[in-house]
Design an enzyme around this catalytic site. Structure first.
Site, short mmCIF file in Angstrom:
data_model
loop_
_atom_site.label_atom_id
_atom_site.label_comp_id
_atom_site.label_asym_id
_atom_site.label_seq_id
_atom_site.Cartn_x
_atom_site.Cartn_y
_atom_site.Cartn_z
N GLU A 1 0.87 -1.19 0.00
CA GLU A 1 0.00 0.00 0.00
C GLU A 1 0.90 1.22 0.00
OE1 GLU A 1 -3.21 -0.12 -0.63
OE2 GLU A 1 -2.66 -2.20 -0.91
N CYS B 1 -1.64 9.22 3.93
CA CYS B 1 -1.71 8.83 2.52
C CYS B 1 -3.02 9.32 1.92
CB CYS B 1 -1.59 7.32 2.40
SG CYS B 1 -2.80 6.47 3.41
P1 NAD Z 1 8.84 4.80 3.36
O1 NAD Z 1 8.56 4.14 2.06
O2 NAD Z 1 9.97 5.74 3.42
O3 NAD Z 1 9.11 3.71 4.49
C1 NAD Z 1 8.16 2.70 4.78
C2 NAD Z 1 8.87 1.55 5.47
O4 NAD Z 1 9.75 0.93 4.53
C3 NAD Z 1 9.72 1.96 6.66
O5 NAD Z 1 9.57 0.99 7.68
C4 NAD Z 1 11.12 1.91 6.10
O6 NAD Z 1 12.10 1.67 7.08
C5 NAD Z 1 11.02 0.74 5.15
N1 NAD Z 1 12.03 0.65 4.09
C6 NAD Z 1 12.71 1.65 3.48
N2 NAD Z 1 13.53 1.14 2.53
C7 NAD Z 1 13.36 -0.20 2.54
C8 NAD Z 1 13.91 -1.29 1.79
N3 NAD Z 1 14.81 -1.09 0.84
N4 NAD Z 1 13.49 -2.55 2.06
C9 NAD Z 1 12.57 -2.76 3.02
N5 NAD Z 1 12.02 -1.78 3.76
C10 NAD Z 1 12.40 -0.51 3.52
O7 NAD Z 1 7.48 5.51 3.80
P2 NAD Z 1 7.19 6.36 5.11
O8 NAD Z 1 7.87 7.67 5.00
O9 NAD Z 1 7.41 5.54 6.32
O10 NAD Z 1 5.61 6.57 5.01
C11 NAD Z 1 5.03 7.55 4.21
C12 NAD Z 1 4.52 6.96 2.91
O11 NAD Z 1 3.62 5.91 3.19
C13 NAD Z 1 3.73 7.95 2.08
O12 NAD Z 1 4.07 7.78 0.73
C14 NAD Z 1 2.28 7.54 2.32
O13 NAD Z 1 1.38 7.91 1.31
C15 NAD Z 1 2.42 6.07 2.44
N6 NAD Z 1 1.30 5.47 3.16
C16 NAD Z 1 0.39 4.75 2.45
C17 NAD Z 1 -0.70 4.20 3.10
C18 NAD Z 1 -1.73 3.39 2.33
O14 NAD Z 1 -2.54 2.72 2.97
N7 NAD Z 1 -1.74 3.44 1.02
C19 NAD Z 1 -0.87 4.39 4.47
C20 NAD Z 1 0.09 5.12 5.16
C21 NAD Z 1 1.19 5.65 4.50
#
Ligand code: NAD
Length: 519
Positions: free
Chosen positions: A288, A322
């Site tokens: 997501e 999001c």
């Molecule tokens: P992010 O993508 O930076 O990080 C998300 C998670 O991924 C974190 O735990 C991070 O440590 C991990 N991560 C980073 N690189 C990785 C890799 N190479 N391998 C595995 N894991 C890795 O996102 P964020 O800043 O934590 O959250 C904000 C984003 O999330 C926004 O884009 C928002 O729209 C989205 N979001 C979407 C929903 C939805 O339901 N669609 C809900 C909440 C947030």
């Protein structure tokens, strides 16, 4: 095992209920006294300390340490997967009632201490009291909802009779899942993906976000208290690029449940798609991702209602949802009148330290986010007209004033890219049809809303506004577990519909057994 019908956890009313206010104030002070503690990695129930530290800071007071963590290495990631794999052998065969009970007990613990968990979010990610309260309530809802969903899924699905055979279909777990939540709903989303995994019989390596490891650890402890056996969830804070990639690529990883940005989600999807030596399955990825969500404001509407909805959806939790409204698409005829009402409302938003009651908006999550959002605001000054905001408000934390940029073109960067902060672009459309076309012009498709009193226009929006969660005459944030199954189209992700009746199917596989009678 009988459970009562699912009901959403009621939200606290801090403005009107002195009891709620008092309890939250006490919890804030309690948590203040617990800041700065040190936490371990937990694999198979064993606490493991490593030299390398990960530090979680309060975004409202840059130098205040919320907690420090041992950072996982690849060796520990390997150990976590092997431990989860071992635990899967028994947990996958543990009676469903027992797995369900863990969720129900976890929900009870969180409910009994809900202000405590909310207060951690106030300090760790800068949520206002009511935003934190809603996050905790949603976490409780996920536990209660998936508990009931698992009991439903256990009941035999009706199959067409085959003469001479006794046939049935059962949903069985997948294996070891990697759960990777974001920081913005640090309790709810982490709880949702983790509890859906384990109630279905899977075991988990949980890699929390580096911006919200304390609240993740607190929920992990709740699961332990609820009787979850060691190794069923393994708590592994660490860097996304080193430990995250290792976990995702591992041949014994069966699935990845991810919520976060488009960039990381696509990277995980690509990495998981490549089979590794010794891998015997196609990994499943539930991803997501981001959004660029619009609210369409028609000429035939109550503009006050629309301005309230846009303000709340754009600036709740500093626009870091999001589902946040980052584009208001307003029909020409009411454009100026709407801007006046919007400006009035946005200028009353109180920005401040979220530990204090009565603020509406806290800080953005970290220095990187502050810089990226301020860069977008600079771009916005070229691409449109700053109606209000456009600056930082204090250097003690990452505070940015709620910002509205008007007269933005539909294809401008400000209208297309996810900013993930308190910045709203306002776009003018010549009529309702053009407004809907603009609403569909990004690569995303998560949430959207339409304000109009015209039935035909509402029907047209329901038909053509291409988003996973569409709201009519209400704001585009605040999805309720059970009532608004949540997930997006296009680059917003795999449309997993968290909090809905299809969600657990993503964490299970269906097995059909057909037996010849009398053989
Ligand atoms: P992010 O993508 O930076 O990080 C998300 C998670 O991924 C974190 O735990 C991070 O440590 C991990 N991560 C980073 N690189 C990785 C890799 N190479 N391998 C595995 N894991 C890795 O996102 P964020 O800043 O934590 O959250 C904000 C984003 O999330 C926004 O884009 C928002 O729209 C989205 N979001 C979407 C929903 C939805 O339901 N669609 C809900 C909440 C947030």
């Amino acid at each position: 095992m009988g459970l009562s019908d699912f009901k959403n956890e009621p939200l606290s009313q801090f403005k009107t209920n002195p009891e709620h206010q008092r309890k939250m104030a006490e919890a804030v002070e309690k948590v203040r006294g617990e800041l700065g503690r040190d936490y371990d990695i937990v694999i198979g129930g064993e606490r493991i300390h490593t030299g390398d530290r990960l530090i979680s800071y309060n975004p409202a007071e840059k130098n205040q340490v919320v907690g420090t963590f041992s950072k996982a290495t690849r060796e520990l990631a390997e150990r976590a997967i092997r431990t989860a794999e071992e635990a899967f052998k028994t947990w996958s065969r543990t009676p469903i009632e027992r797995r369900v009970q863990v969720l129900v007990d976890a929900a009870r613990t969180v409910r009994e201490n809900k202000y405590y968990y909310s207060a951690w979010m106030v300090f760790e990610v800068g949520k206002s009291w009511s935003e934190a309260d809603a996050d905790t309530a949603e976490a409780i809802d996920f536990c209660e909802y998936y508990a009931r969903e698992m009991l439903r899924l256990e009941r035999p699905a009706p199959l067409a009779p085959v003469p001479g055979e006794k046939n049935y279909l059962r949903y069985i777990p997948l294996g070891v899942g990697i759960v990777i939540p974001p920081w913005n709903f640090p309790m709810a989303i982490l709880t949702g993906m983790t509890t859906a995994s384990i109630v279905s019989g899977n075991t988990v390596v949980l890699k929390p976000s580096s911006d919200s490891p304390v609240i993740a650890y607190k929920f992990f402890e709740v699961l332990e208290q609820a009787g979850m056996p060691p190794g069923v969830v393994n708590f592994l804070p660490g860097s996304g690029s080193t430990v995250g990639d290792y976990l995702v690529a591992h041949p014994r990883t069966r699935y990845v449940a991810f919520t976060g940005s488009k960039e990381v989600g696509l990277h995980i999807n690509e990495l998981a798609a490549k089979p590794q030596r010794g891998q015997i399955w196609v990994k499943r990825v539930v991803a997501e991702m981001g959004g660029k969500d619009s609210i369409v404001v028609d000429s035939e509407t109550d503009l006050d209602l629309a301005a309230d909805g846009v303000t709340s959806a754009a600036f709740g939790f500093q626009g870091q949802k999001c589902s946040a409204c980052s584009r208001a698409i307003v029909v020409e005829k009411v454009y100026d009148a709407f801007l006046d009402k919007l400006k009035q409302r946005v200028e009353t938003i109180k920005v401040g330290v979220p530990a204090d009651p009565g603020i509406d908006m806290g800080p953005v999550i970290n220095a990187g986010a502050e810089k990226s959002i301020m860069d977008y605001i600079e771009t916005g000054k070229q691409e449109g007209r700053v109606l209000t905001g456009g600056r930082t408000t204090s250097s003690a934390g990452h505070f940015i004033a709620p910002t509205v940029i008007a007269d933005v073109a539909p294809k401008a960067r400000l209208a297309q890219e996810e900013i993930f902060g308190p910045v709203l672009a306002v776009i003018k459309a010549k009529d309702f049809d053009e407004a809907l076309e603009i609403a569909n012009n990004t690569e995303y498709g998560l949430t959207g809303a339409v304000y109009t009193k015209n039935r035909q226009k509402l029907d047209k929006a329901a038909e053509t506004f291409h988003v996973g969660n569409l709201y009519l005459n209400r704001k585009c944030t605040g999805a309720m577990v059970g009532g608004h199954p949540f997930g997006g189209f296009n680059m917003s992700g795999t449309d997993s519909k968290a909090g809905g009746p299809d969600y657990l199917l993503l964490f299970t596989q269906a097995k059909t057994v057909a037996e010849k009678i009398g053989a």
